[in-house]
Each structure stands twice: as C-alpha cells, then as structure tokens.
Design a protein around this motif. Structure first.
Motif, PDB file in Angstrom:
ATOM      1  N   PHE A  78     -44.028 -44.680 -10.778  1.00  0.00           N
ATOM      2  CA  PHE A  78     -43.119 -43.976 -11.696  1.00  0.00           C
ATOM      3  C   PHE A  78     -42.284 -42.949 -10.937  1.00  0.00           C
ATOM      4  N   ILE A  79     -42.960 -42.192 -10.048  1.00  0.00           N
ATOM      5  CA  ILE A  79     -42.234 -41.156  -9.301  1.00  0.00           C
ATOM      6  C   ILE A  79     -41.227 -41.792  -8.350  1.00  0.00           C
ATOM      7  N   ALA A  80     -41.606 -42.937  -7.754  1.00  0.00           N
ATOM      8  CA  ALA A  80     -40.657 -43.609  -6.868  1.00  0.00           C
ATOM      9  C   ALA A  80     -39.399 -43.992  -7.620  1.00  0.00           C
ATOM     10  N   GLY A  81     -39.588 -44.558  -8.832  1.00  0.00           N
ATOM     11  CA  GLY A  81     -38.419 -44.933  -9.621  1.00  0.00           C
ATOM     12  C   GLY A  81     -37.592 -43.730 -10.008  1.00  0.00           C
ATOM     13  N   VAL A  82     -38.251 -42.653 -10.406  1.00  0.00           N
ATOM     14  CA  VAL A  82     -37.520 -41.456 -10.808  1.00  0.00           C
ATOM     15  C   VAL A  82     -36.758 -40.875  -9.626  1.00  0.00           C
ATOM     16  N   ALA A  83     -37.389 -40.917  -8.433  1.00  0.00           N
ATOM     17  CA  ALA A  83     -36.716 -40.369  -7.256  1.00  0.00           C
ATOM     18  C   ALA A  83     -35.491 -41.192  -6.906  1.00  0.00           C
ATOM     19  N   ILE A  84     -35.618 -42.528  -6.999  1.00  0.00           N
ATOM     20  CA  ILE A  84     -34.459 -43.364  -6.681  1.00  0.00           C
ATOM     21  C   ILE A  84     -33.334 -43.111  -7.669  1.00  0.00           C
ATOM     22  N   MET A  85     -33.716 -42.963  -8.949  1.00  0.00           N
ATOM     23  CA  MET A  85     -32.668 -42.674  -9.925  1.00  0.00           C
ATOM     24  C   MET A  85     -32.032 -41.311  -9.655  1.00  0.00           C
ATOM     25  N   ALA A  86     -32.867 -40.321  -9.266  1.00  0.00           N
ATOM     26  CA  ALA A  86     -32.326 -38.985  -9.031  1.00  0.00           C
ATOM     27  C   ALA A  86     -31.392 -38.981  -7.839  1.00  0.00           C
ATOM     28  N   ILE A  87     -31.683 -39.800  -6.822  1.00  0.00           N
ATOM     29  CA  ILE A  87     -30.827 -39.797  -5.636  1.00  0.00           C
ATOM     30  C   ILE A  87     -29.560 -40.600  -5.886  1.00  0.00           C
ATOM     31  N   LEU A  88     -29.708 -41.785  -6.480  1.00  0.00           N
ATOM     32  CA  LEU A  88     -28.571 -42.706  -6.525  1.00  0.00           C
ATOM     33  C   LEU A  88     -27.677 -42.538  -7.739  1.00  0.00           C
ATOM     34  N   ARG A  89     -28.253 -42.139  -8.847  1.00  0.00           N
ATOM     35  CA  ARG A  89     -27.501 -42.208 -10.089  1.00  0.00           C
ATOM     36  C   ARG A  89     -26.343 -41.226 -10.058  1.00  0.00           C
ATOM     37  N   VAL A  90     -25.137 -41.761 -10.294  1.00  0.00           N
ATOM     38  CA  VAL A  90     -23.960 -40.907 -10.371  1.00  0.00           C
ATOM     39  C   VAL A  90     -23.310 -41.163 -11.713  1.00  0.00           C
ATOM     40  N   LEU A  91     -22.741 -40.132 -12.289  1.00  0.00           N
ATOM     41  CA  LEU A  91     -22.212 -40.305 -13.642  1.00  0.00           C
ATOM     42  C   LEU A  91     -20.720 -40.588 -13.629  1.00  0.00           C
ATOM     43  N   ALA A  92     -19.945 -39.798 -12.896  1.00  0.00           N
ATOM     44  CA  ALA A  92     -18.501 -40.004 -12.886  1.00  0.00           C
ATOM     45  C   ALA A  92     -18.093 -40.528 -11.518  1.00  0.00           C
ATOM     46  N   THR A  93     -17.737 -41.774 -11.439  1.00  0.00           N
ATOM     47  CA  THR A  93     -17.391 -42.352 -10.141  1.00  0.00           C
ATOM     48  C   THR A  93     -15.984 -42.894 -10.130  1.00  0.00           C
ATOM     49  N   ILE A  94     -15.152 -42.478 -11.065  1.00  0.00           N
ATOM     50  CA  ILE A  94     -13.799 -43.011 -11.091  1.00  0.00           C
ATOM     51  C   ILE A  94     -12.941 -42.198 -10.145  1.00  0.00           C
ATOM     52  N   PRO A  95     -12.449 -42.798  -9.088  1.00  0.00           N
ATOM     53  CA  PRO A  95     -11.631 -42.037  -8.146  1.00  0.00           C
ATOM     54  C   PRO A  95     -10.311 -41.636  -8.788  1.00  0.00           C
ATOM     55  N   ALA A 244     -31.156 -52.114 -10.630  1.00  0.00           N
ATOM     56  CA  ALA A 244     -29.865 -51.785 -11.245  1.00  0.00           C
ATOM     57  C   ALA A 244     -29.180 -50.659 -10.496  1.00  0.00           C
ATOM     58  N   ASN A 245     -29.966 -49.661 -10.076  1.00  0.00           N
ATOM     59  CA  ASN A 245     -29.348 -48.544  -9.360  1.00  0.00           C
ATOM     60  C   ASN A 245     -28.869 -48.959  -7.983  1.00  0.00           C
ATOM     61  N   LEU A 246     -29.670 -49.781  -7.285  1.00  0.00           N
ATOM     62  CA  LEU A 246     -29.275 -50.149  -5.930  1.00  0.00           C
ATOM     63  C   LEU A 246     -28.083 -51.084  -5.932  1.00  0.00           C
ATOM     64  N   SER A 247     -28.034 -52.034  -6.891  1.00  0.00           N
ATOM     65  CA  SER A 247     -26.985 -53.041  -6.818  1.00  0.00           C
ATOM     66  C   SER A 247     -25.646 -52.497  -7.269  1.00  0.00           C
ATOM     67  N   SER A 248     -25.629 -51.411  -8.039  1.00  0.00           N
ATOM     68  CA  SER A 248     -24.337 -50.898  -8.482  1.00  0.00           C
ATOM     69  C   SER A 248     -24.039 -49.545  -7.877  1.00  0.00           C
ATOM     70  N   ARG A 249     -24.772 -49.174  -6.856  1.00  0.00           N
ATOM     71  CA  ARG A 249     -24.615 -47.880  -6.192  1.00  0.00           C
ATOM     72  C   ARG A 249     -24.733 -46.731  -7.173  1.00  0.00           C
ATOM     73  N   GLY A 250     -25.655 -46.877  -8.106  1.00  0.00           N
ATOM     74  CA  GLY A 250     -25.948 -45.788  -9.006  1.00  0.00           C
ATOM     75  C   GLY A 250     -24.996 -45.630 -10.159  1.00  0.00           C
ATOM     76  N   ALA A 251     -23.977 -46.482 -10.250  1.00  0.00           N
ATOM     77  CA  ALA A 251     -23.015 -46.302 -11.327  1.00  0.00           C
ATOM     78  C   ALA A 251     -23.432 -47.007 -12.588  1.00  0.00           C
ATOM     79  N   LEU A 252     -24.284 -48.021 -12.447  1.00  0.00           N
ATOM     80  CA  LEU A 252     -24.714 -48.882 -13.558  1.00  0.00           C
ATOM     81  C   LEU A 252     -23.545 -49.525 -14.288  1.00  0.00           C
ATOM     82  N   ARG A 253     -22.433 -49.699 -13.583  1.00  0.00           N
ATOM     83  CA  ARG A 253     -21.301 -50.440 -14.153  1.00  0.00           C
ATOM     84  C   ARG A 253     -20.811 -51.348 -13.035  1.00  0.00           C
ATOM     85  N   GLY A 254     -20.076 -52.362 -13.416  1.00  0.00           N
ATOM     86  CA  GLY A 254     -19.632 -53.290 -12.386  1.00  0.00           C
ATOM     87  C   GLY A 254     -20.849 -53.912 -11.741  1.00  0.00           C
TER      88      GLY A 254
END
Lengths: 256, 110, 138
Positions: A78-95, A244-254
């Motif tokens: 659980f902590i591993a998943g939470v840590a990966i989400m905390a590192i990778l997850r980005v909310l606003a990625t629109i350049p 999901a986080n790794l394949s979309s670089r944390g954006a969860l879109r595209g």
C-alpha cells in the motif's frame, strides 16, 4: 564488447556455482531437512489441520500464525503505491499555448480489432481465475497476493489492449484509491475486532461469537478467507495504480 | 512411463537453448521479445511436465495457467511499447485535422 | 485400456515435442524477422496444444468412477482450459508482436533486394504524414 564478455563470464560462473549448490539440497519433502526439523515447523506440520481445518499449511502459516507479518506486507505494498502516486501524479500538465484534446466519450479508440476482441473474450476468464485462486487458497497454492496480481493484470490488459481511458472508466482513480485503502482496512479490522473481544491482535478464534454456526476452528478458517480478500483488494488496486501512473507519466490522461 | 516424461522434459528443456541463442544474438529488440515469448510457452508446458513427474498435477496446473496468462499480458505489453501514444494536449493555433497515428489500423471507431 | 491410453498420450507428446523442435530450429535458422515469427507462432501454438492434450489423456489413468475420482476430472478440465487458453492467446500475441515489428520497420527479405517495407508503409499510412510532431508526446 569486452564488458559484455566479462559480464557473460560473471553470469556464467555464478550460474554454475548455483547449479553446483543445488546438489547439497535436501530431498523433496524430506522430513529431516533443516527447514522441517525445527521446533516451529514440526508444530505447524502436526497441528495445522487440528487448529484451523486448512489443508494447505502455507496458507495457514501466512494468514494465521504469521498474520501480523502478512498484514505489514500488505501495508508495504500500500505504501509503495501511495509513494508512487505521490511522486508521479501531476494535476495540471497542459503546457502554455496548448489545449487538452476533447475525445468523444462515446467513442473508443481501438488499438487493434483482433487484439481487442481477444481481450474481451479473455478478460472475464482471467478475473474468474483470479477469484478462484483467492477462494481456493485453502486447498491449493494461491491466496490474496497471487489472486490480486492476476486480477490487477486483467485491468492492465484492458488498458493495454484498448487504452488507458477506457480502463479508467471501469476502474477510476477515486475507486482504486478507495479500494486500496479498504483492503488494508479489512485486514486490520479483523485484528481490531479480535481486540474488542479481549483476545490478542489477529487471534481469529474468538470471531466465532459473531459468525453464525461456527466453532473456534472454523472461525479461524473463515477469517483467513476474509483476510485474503483484503490483501487481494489492496494488491489489485495498487497494481493498476502503478501501471496507470507510470504509463501516462502521472497525468492519467492520454497515455498508452 | 515416468522415465518417458523425464526424457521428454529434458528434450523440451534442451530446445529452450535455441531461444536463448536468439535472445542473445537477435539483431533487433523485437526478435528477442519473440524468443522470450516462446520460452514462456515452453515453460507453461514444462510446468505440467514437472507436476506429472512429482505426482501433483492438480497443483502445478494452476501454476501453468497463471504463468501462461502473465506471459500473454507481458508479450502484449512489450508489443504495445512500439506503438505511439495518443496525445492529450494540442497547440491551440493548430488547424483541426484528423489525427492519424502511425498504425494503419488504429482508427477511431464508434 | 491402460496400454491404449499410454500409446495415445505418448503419441501426442512426441508429436508436440517434434513440432517444438521444428519451431526452435526455425527460430534459429530462418533469415529474417517475419519468417522467424512465422516459425515461432505456428509451431508454438500447435505443439503446446498437443503436449498438454497428451497429459490430459494421461490423466485418464486415475479416472474410474465419477463419485470418487472427480478431482481427476477437475484436473483434466483445467488442462483442457490451458489448451483453450493457449489456442486463443498465442495467435493473438503473435499478431501483436508481428504488428510491432512492422511498426518498428523490420525489413522483410526479398528476392530483388529492394525495400518493400518502405513502399508498403507509405501506402498504409496514407498521404498525411505531417503528424510526426504532435503525436510524439508519449
């Protein structure tokens, strides 16, 4: 090129040494081998059936005798998943100067017709097999971790064969975070319930008071199944969250 | 009969070295992936062999099924790596045009 | 009955092993990616199918009476499930890997020595080849 040859020699020598070491192993199922002759192992082998009614000793040791250990293994995942989400997850990625692509949610983008049809055939079978692995863990190899990995792989298969968007529609971010927490909570909830009845943490026998028509032995067997389900939920959700986080670089879109 | 199974298993294991050669020498990355995929299928069969030799097929069949399944997922993921992804942002001033990605068969269907 | 089961399962397993051998030889000896893929995909599916089927036949040794021997029946059904699973998934993964190789630009070996793949790719991808910058976001 020289490094490659050196690396090959190192790997080969290590493999040869390990293969040589196999000769010193005890025989298959030898009762006098060091792993089986100890006091604890002897106790497990002799008393598991009487204590828990579980034919598979490994499951009994994992979920009952060493339940505390397994609980924190689940928490580690659980902590591993939470840590990966905390590192990778980005909310606003629109350049700047860009706008998000609006996909029609009623349409789906097929990766390949042959593969998506195969996937549609095979995914229910995989999920059924995963549930079988979890539920049959008392009698055959299997349990929460294995079943969770297979169940998570089925969701990853959906994400691979169609795309991340349609996988997230089935198993959204809110849902997988909730399920991951719920799994860890189920496990520790079993322990806390036993505390409420005045026994040790994770001493399942006392749960026969709240389970219908069970004695202490069967209560331990049933509680093991409940605990395994908790492990399965956490592992499934974390597997899919990491993908999901790794394949979309944390954006969860595209994504893929 | 058990001797036959042991010999057949050894033969099957020996043929795996051909794939090991292809994994090491394959000119492209995708060649290596194909060889690993073949090794996975052979391992699935080899697990059934081991189960029969030990007399516990009921256990090893589950292993074989799970192994074959993860092998399938792995090879699909490896093949997917070579396809490009869908974009989720576009430049604002770009004219609207049909996104045609590299795959010929990857189109938007309803 | 026993001998018939033994002969049938030995026959199936030996045939499967022979085809496995063929797939391995093809994987080593054939000249380019597409032919190797062909050997691996075709040989693998049928041979794995035959070997697992041979084991399913061999399990019939323990099956005499359905009331006592239903675990054996379960094992046979699981072996048949492996057969069906391999039969469905192996061609699909072969197709996916072949597609990936085509995408990556593995060149087929042709008699004339020309690059047949380049023309083929240009024809499939159509005229609009201006998408290279936008879609490179991965």
């Amino acid at each position: 090129m020289g490094m490659r040859i050196l690396g090959f020699i190192a790997v080969f020598v290590t493999g040869a040494l390990l293969t040589y070491g196999v000769a010193d192993f005890p025989k298959w199922g030898d009762p006098h081998s060091p792993a089986n002759a100890g006091e604890v192992s002897t106790y497990f082998i002799q008393n598991t059936k009487a204590d828990t009614h579980v034919p598979n000793i490994v499951t009994a040791v994992l979920a009952d005798y060493r339940g505390y250990d397994t609980m924190f293994e689940t928490v580690v995942i659980f902590i591993a998943g939470v840590a990966i989400m905390a590192i990778l997850r980005v909310l606003a990625t629109i350049p700047p100067g860009h706008q998000p692509v609006q996909y029609d949610p009623r349409k789906k983008i097929a990766y390949d017709p042959i593969i998506s049809v195969t996937c549609r055939l095979i995914v229910p079978v995989i999920q059924l097999f995963a549930l079988y692995v979890v539920a049959h863990g008392h009698h055959s190899p299997g349990g929460g971790f294995q079943g969770g990995v297979i169940l998570g792989a089925s969701f990853i298969l959906i994400a691979i064969t169609s795309n991340l968007r349609s996988a997230l529609r089935r198993f959204s971010e809110k849902r997988f975070i909730f399920i991951a927490c719920a799994g860890a909570l189920i496990y520790s909830g079993f322990g806390l319930t036993t505390l409420l009845f005045g026994r040790n943490f994770l001493d399942y026998g006392v749960l026969s008071k709240i389970m219908f028509d069970t004695d202490e032995v069967m209560a331990r067997s049933h509680s093991m199944l409940g605990v395994e389900i908790g492990v399965m939920l956490t592992v499934t959700a974390i597997m899919f969250a990491i993908y999901a986080n790794l394949s979309s670089r944390g954006a969860l879109r595209g994504g893929l | 009969m058990e001797t036959f199974f042991i010999i057949a298993g050894i033969v099957l294991f020996t043929t795996m070295w051909a794939e090991i050669y292809r994994v090491m020498a394959g000119p492209t990355a995708i060649d290596r992936i194909v060889a690993v995929n073949v090794i996975g299928t052979k391992t699935t069969v080899l697990l059934v062999f081991i189960g029969t030799i030990f007399g516990r097929v009921d256990m090893f069949v589950d292993f074989a099924l799970a192994y074959g399944l993860l092998n399938f997922v792995g090879s699909l993921a490896a093949s997917r790596y070579f396809h490009r992804c869908l974009p989720y942002t576009t430049p604002i001033d770009a004219p609207e045009k049909r996104k045609k990605t590299s795959g010929g068969n990857r189109t938007e269907i309803s | 009955m026993t001998i018939a089961i033994n002969i049938l399962s030995i026959l199936l397993i030996v045939t499967g092993l022979f085809l496995f051998l063929g797939a391995s030889v093809g994987l080593v000896r054939l000249p380019d990616f597409y032919t190797r893929m062909h050997a691996a995909g075709m040989g693998d599916t049928l041979s794995a199918l035959l070997v697992v089927l041979g084991f399913a036949v061999y399990q019939l040794h323990g099956f005499h009476d359905i009331r006592h021997d239903w675990p054996v029946l379960l094992v046979i059904l699981k072996l048949l499930a492996i057969c069906v699973f391999i039969m469905v998934t192996s061609p699909a993964s072969t197709h996916a890997l072949m597609d990936a190789g085509y995408e990556e630009g593995c060149e087929p070996l042709t008699k004339e020595g020309g690059n047949a793949l380049k023309e083929d790719l240009a024809r499939t991808r159509g005229e609009d080849t201006h998408d290279s910058e936008e879609d490179s976001l991965s």
